[in-house]
Write an enzyme that holds these catalytic residues in place. Structure first.
Site, PDB file in Angstrom:
ATOM      1  N   LYS A   1      12.436  55.656   0.181  1.00  0.00           N
ATOM      2  CA  LYS A   1      12.414  54.475   0.620  1.00  0.00           C
ATOM      3  C   LYS A   1      12.072  54.104   1.991  1.00  0.00           C
ATOM      4  CE  LYS A   1      14.429  49.574  -0.155  1.00  0.00           C
ATOM      5  NZ  LYS A   1      12.988  49.047  -0.355  1.00  0.00           N
TER       6      LYS A   1
ATOM      7  N   HIS B   1      19.428  53.321  -2.423  1.00  0.00           N
ATOM      8  CA  HIS B   1      17.848  53.886  -2.811  1.00  0.00           C
ATOM      9  C   HIS B   1      17.793  55.083  -2.604  1.00  0.00           C
ATOM     10  CE1 HIS B   1      17.470  49.232  -2.741  1.00  0.00           C
ATOM     11  NE2 HIS B   1      16.821  49.588  -3.793  1.00  0.00           N
TER      12      HIS B   1
HETATM   13  N1  LIG Z   1      10.182  43.517  -5.271  1.00  0.00           N
HETATM   14  C1  LIG Z   1      10.575  44.453  -5.986  1.00  0.00           C
HETATM   15  O1  LIG Z   1      11.237  44.175  -7.171  1.00  0.00           O
HETATM   16  C2  LIG Z   1      10.397  46.003  -5.610  1.00  0.00           C
HETATM   17  C3  LIG Z   1      10.838  46.934  -6.391  1.00  0.00           C
HETATM   18  C4  LIG Z   1      10.671  48.316  -6.185  1.00  0.00           C
HETATM   19  C5  LIG Z   1      10.006  48.407  -4.823  1.00  0.00           C
HETATM   20  N2  LIG Z   1       9.699  47.466  -4.076  1.00  0.00           N
HETATM   21  C6  LIG Z   1       8.823  47.610  -2.794  1.00  0.00           C
HETATM   22  O2  LIG Z   1       7.336  47.823  -3.088  1.00  0.00           O
HETATM   23  C7  LIG Z   1       6.900  48.633  -2.031  1.00  0.00           C
HETATM   24  C8  LIG Z   1       6.059  49.784  -2.714  1.00  0.00           C
HETATM   25  O3  LIG Z   1       7.069  50.748  -3.119  1.00  0.00           O
HETATM   26  P1  LIG Z   1       6.850  52.051  -4.060  1.00  0.00           P
HETATM   27  O4  LIG Z   1       8.025  52.626  -4.119  1.00  0.00           O
HETATM   28  O5  LIG Z   1       5.881  51.609  -5.079  1.00  0.00           O
HETATM   29  O6  LIG Z   1       6.337  52.813  -2.670  1.00  0.00           O
HETATM   30  P2  LIG Z   1       5.212  54.178  -2.786  1.00  0.00           P
HETATM   31  O7  LIG Z   1       5.083  54.551  -1.515  1.00  0.00           O
HETATM   32  O8  LIG Z   1       5.495  54.908  -3.871  1.00  0.00           O
HETATM   33  O9  LIG Z   1       3.667  53.266  -3.243  1.00  0.00           O
HETATM   34  C9  LIG Z   1       3.074  52.260  -2.244  1.00  0.00           C
HETATM   35  C10 LIG Z   1       1.743  52.745  -2.526  1.00  0.00           C
HETATM   36  O10 LIG Z   1       0.639  51.660  -1.727  1.00  0.00           O
HETATM   37  C11 LIG Z   1      -0.300  52.448  -1.413  1.00  0.00           C
HETATM   38  N3  LIG Z   1      -1.127  51.814  -0.446  1.00  0.00           N
HETATM   39  C12 LIG Z   1      -0.879  51.938   1.032  1.00  0.00           C
HETATM   40  N4  LIG Z   1      -1.792  51.011   1.769  1.00  0.00           N
HETATM   41  C13 LIG Z   1      -2.670  50.432   0.723  1.00  0.00           C
HETATM   42  C14 LIG Z   1      -3.872  49.728   0.749  1.00  0.00           C
HETATM   43  N5  LIG Z   1      -4.372  49.196   1.928  1.00  0.00           N
HETATM   44  N6  LIG Z   1      -4.466  49.403  -0.443  1.00  0.00           N
HETATM   45  C15 LIG Z   1      -4.150  49.611  -1.561  1.00  0.00           C
HETATM   46  N7  LIG Z   1      -2.796  50.704  -1.623  1.00  0.00           N
HETATM   47  C16 LIG Z   1      -2.091  50.937  -0.490  1.00  0.00           C
HETATM   48  C17 LIG Z   1       0.095  53.889  -1.036  1.00  0.00           C
HETATM   49  O11 LIG Z   1      -0.848  54.893  -0.796  1.00  0.00           O
HETATM   50  C18 LIG Z   1       1.123  54.154  -2.131  1.00  0.00           C
HETATM   51  O12 LIG Z   1       0.416  54.761  -3.256  1.00  0.00           O
HETATM   52  C19 LIG Z   1       8.028  48.873  -0.974  1.00  0.00           C
HETATM   53  O13 LIG Z   1       8.075  47.761  -0.210  1.00  0.00           O
HETATM   54  C20 LIG Z   1       9.217  48.843  -1.693  1.00  0.00           C
HETATM   55  O14 LIG Z   1      10.422  48.266  -1.155  1.00  0.00           O
HETATM   56  C21 LIG Z   1       9.667  46.008  -4.535  1.00  0.00           C
END
Ligand SMILES: NC(=O)c1ccc[n+]([C@@H]2O[C@H](COP(=O)([O-])OP(=O)(O)OC[C@H]3O[C@@H](n4cnc5c(N)ncnc54)[C@H](O)[C@@H]3O)[C@@H](O)[C@H]2O)c1
Length: 258
Positions: free
Chosen positions: A151, A147
């Site tokens: 991450k 990744h």
């Molecule tokens: N299930 C899947 O298919 C899949 C795919 C990709 C990523 N993910 C997971 O999704 C999560 C996010 O990944 P990302 O790459 O978008 O991360 P990222 O850090 O780019 O985005 C996370 C966002 O959440 C926001 N945030 C934090 N606390 C918050 C709150 N209380 N209220 C609202 N927003 C809040 C942050 O400011 C940030 O903008 C991770 O856990 C990642 O592993 C899952």
């Protein structure tokens, strides 16, 4: 029209989901949330102002898609539970006690929880069960995932899900049989061990390889995500599915009917 709320609207996944939703005819984005103090609070995208207040706006949504952090997701689920609103959760990195908390909340509201919303990984999960049945104990199994450098959790939720599917089929225990590194002089491989190895670097969206090796040959099943849209599209499918379900914890297996 499905009124959708999206958490982490400025994040990598939240912004991708919002962009895809804005192009879907049956969705209207009625809520976008971000973390308290985030620089985007109050700015408007897709005709919706980003807010840090889920509680006061929760009645304006039919479903909430949340890809943020474990703590943020758990806080949001408590609000969704009180408001009786369904959720699609993509956040990874939950501890076992947090997963139990989610299961308990799912007695009250419908929740889809998946560590990977791509169709490909869910197809692999199905294939893997058959593969493990056929190869029995003749093959050693390891999982390697890659990744991007931002991450937070390691190994990936997907790698853990893949390992759990293998362990369930082989009737092995996660804590006893999974290792995250091999190092040192005395490292012969126990036959019932599964290694999960996390590689981090650059902008890799997500790669998972399951390696099954016997003394005679080797099978590799590999999934590569080309863009975050593959996860976003699955989450949108899950949102359409979950609004019509009874309370309970669902996975992509139910969403895809596989
Ligand atoms: N299930 C899947 O298919 C899949 C795919 C990709 C990523 N993910 C997971 O999704 C999560 C996010 O990944 P990302 O790459 O978008 O991360 P990222 O850090 O780019 O985005 C996370 C966002 O959440 C926001 N945030 C934090 N606390 C918050 C709150 N209380 N209220 C609202 N927003 C809040 C942050 O400011 C940030 O903008 C991770 O856990 C990642 O592993 C899952």
């Amino acid at each position: 029209m499905i009124k959708i709320g999206i958490a982490g609207a400025a994040g990598k996944m939240g912004s991708t989901i919002a962009s895809l939703c804005s192009k879907e005819n049956d969705f209207k984005i009625t809520l976008l949330t971000e973390m308290q103090g985030h620089k985007t609070i109050g700015t408007e995208i897709y005709g919706c102002k980003i807010t840090d207040n889920l509680k006061d706006n929760v009645n304006n949504i039919d479903v909430y898609i949340d890809f943020t952090t474990p703590q943020s997701t758990l806080d949001s689920l408590k609000i969704l539970k009180t408001a009786k609103k369904p959720a699609v959760i993509g956040t990874t990195g939950f501890k076992d006690n947090e997963l139990i908390e989610i299961k308990n909340i799912a007695f009250e509201i419908p929740i889809v929880l998946s560590s990977n919303y791509s169709i490909g990984i869910n197809v692999i999960l199905k294939l893997l069960k058959d593969a493990v049945k056929i190869i029995k104990d003749d093959y050693d199994i390891d999982i390697v995932e890659s990744h991007h450098r931002m991450k937070k959790d390691a190994p990936s939720g997907t790698a853990i899900t893949l390992a759990k599917a293998i362990l369930e089929e082989k009737k092995l225990d996660f804590d006893k049989n999974v290792i995250y590194a091999r190092q040192g002089r005395d490292n012969e491989r126990p036959r019932d061990q599964i290694g999960i190895f996390a590689v981090r670097g650059g902008g890799v969206i997500g790669e998972h390889t399951i390696i099954m090796a016997s003394t005679g040959d080797k099978i590799e099943i590999k999934h590569t995500a080309f863009s975050r849209e593959t996860f976003a599209a699955g989450a949108i499918k899950a949102a359409r599915f979950i609004i019509n379900q009874k309370p309970g914890l669902y996975s992509m297996k139910e969403v895809l009917g596989i």
